[in-house]
Design an enzyme around this catalytic site. Structure first.
Site, mmCIF file in Angstrom:
data_model
loop_
_atom_site.group_PDB
_atom_site.id
_atom_site.type_symbol
_atom_site.label_atom_id
_atom_site.label_comp_id
_atom_site.label_asym_id
_atom_site.label_seq_id
_atom_site.Cartn_x
_atom_site.Cartn_y
_atom_site.Cartn_z
ATOM 1 N N HIS A 104 0.845 -1.207 0.000
ATOM 2 C CA HIS A 104 0.000 0.000 0.000
ATOM 3 C C HIS A 104 0.865 1.235 0.000
ATOM 4 O O HIS A 104 1.979 1.240 0.521
ATOM 5 C CB HIS A 104 -0.958 0.005 1.191
ATOM 6 C CG HIS A 104 -0.294 -0.145 2.524
ATOM 7 N ND1 HIS A 104 0.120 -1.361 3.005
ATOM 8 C CD2 HIS A 104 0.041 0.767 3.462
ATOM 9 C CE1 HIS A 104 0.670 -1.199 4.191
ATOM 10 N NE2 HIS A 104 0.647 0.092 4.496
ATOM 11 N N HIS A 106 0.747 5.353 1.011
ATOM 12 C CA HIS A 106 0.041 6.377 1.792
ATOM 13 C C HIS A 106 0.090 7.706 1.038
ATOM 14 O O HIS A 106 1.150 8.096 0.522
ATOM 15 C CB HIS A 106 0.751 6.608 3.133
ATOM 16 C CG HIS A 106 0.801 5.431 4.044
ATOM 17 N ND1 HIS A 106 -0.018 5.311 5.149
ATOM 18 C CD2 HIS A 106 1.588 4.327 4.048
ATOM 19 C CE1 HIS A 106 0.271 4.192 5.800
ATOM 20 N NE2 HIS A 106 1.246 3.571 5.150
#
Ligand code: 5GP
Length: 144
Positions: A104, A106
């Site tokens: 992932h 951010h």
């Protein structure tokens, strides 16, 4: 040695619809949703749908799709929060600061002089996250 990808991680569960998320964007290869413990207003996560623990074990084609969504959603996040800048970060393995083991990225919109909050600080209010997600979706619609 780095462990293999475990599909039972929280983002895997979000991808399978087993737990809810405030989604802002989805396409065939990627999903973007609000971070529940934001380090700043509008903190958004972008993940690939293909399984990988982090950056280092991902397929190049996965990264190509991911970075395109990072740019697309990043623009919308910056617009939605009338930000001066955008911080983009990504952690690998516990020693690198990673706590959820599905790749992932951010995105945190930034305003001059406002510091980032602590990583994994408090849980945000659900209604606030829903409103922030709606703001980002509107900015994405405007950009389309
Ligand atoms: P990492 O340290 O792995 O880069 O960051 C994981 C991020 O996931 C943290 O910023 C944390 O706040 C966020 N997070 C943890 N659990 C959940 C969850 O159940 N839903 C969402 N949307 N975010 C989560």
């Amino acid at each position: 040695m780095t462990p293999p990808y475990d599909p039972d991680n929280i983002f895997g569960k979000i991808l399978r619809g087993e737990i809810p998320a405030h989604t802002v964007y989805e396409d065939a290869d990627t999903l973007a949703f609000m971070d529940v413990m934001p380090q700043g207003e509008g903190h958004t996560l972008v993940i690939p749908k293909a399984p990988s623990r982090g950056l280092l074990d991902a397929e190049p084609s996965t990264l190509t799709a991911l970075i395109a969504t990072v740019q697309r959603v990043g623009r919308a996040v910056k617009t939605a929060f009338a930000a001066d800048g955008l911080t983009v970060f990504q952690f690998n393995e516990p020693a690198g600061g990673q706590t959820v083991f599905h790749l992932h990225v951010h995105l945190v919109p930034r305003h001059e002089g406002v510091p980032l909050k602590r990583h994994e600080g408090g849980m945000a209010d659900n209604a606030v996250l829903a409103e922030h997600a709606a703001r980002i979706r509107a900015a994405l619609d405007d950009a389309a």
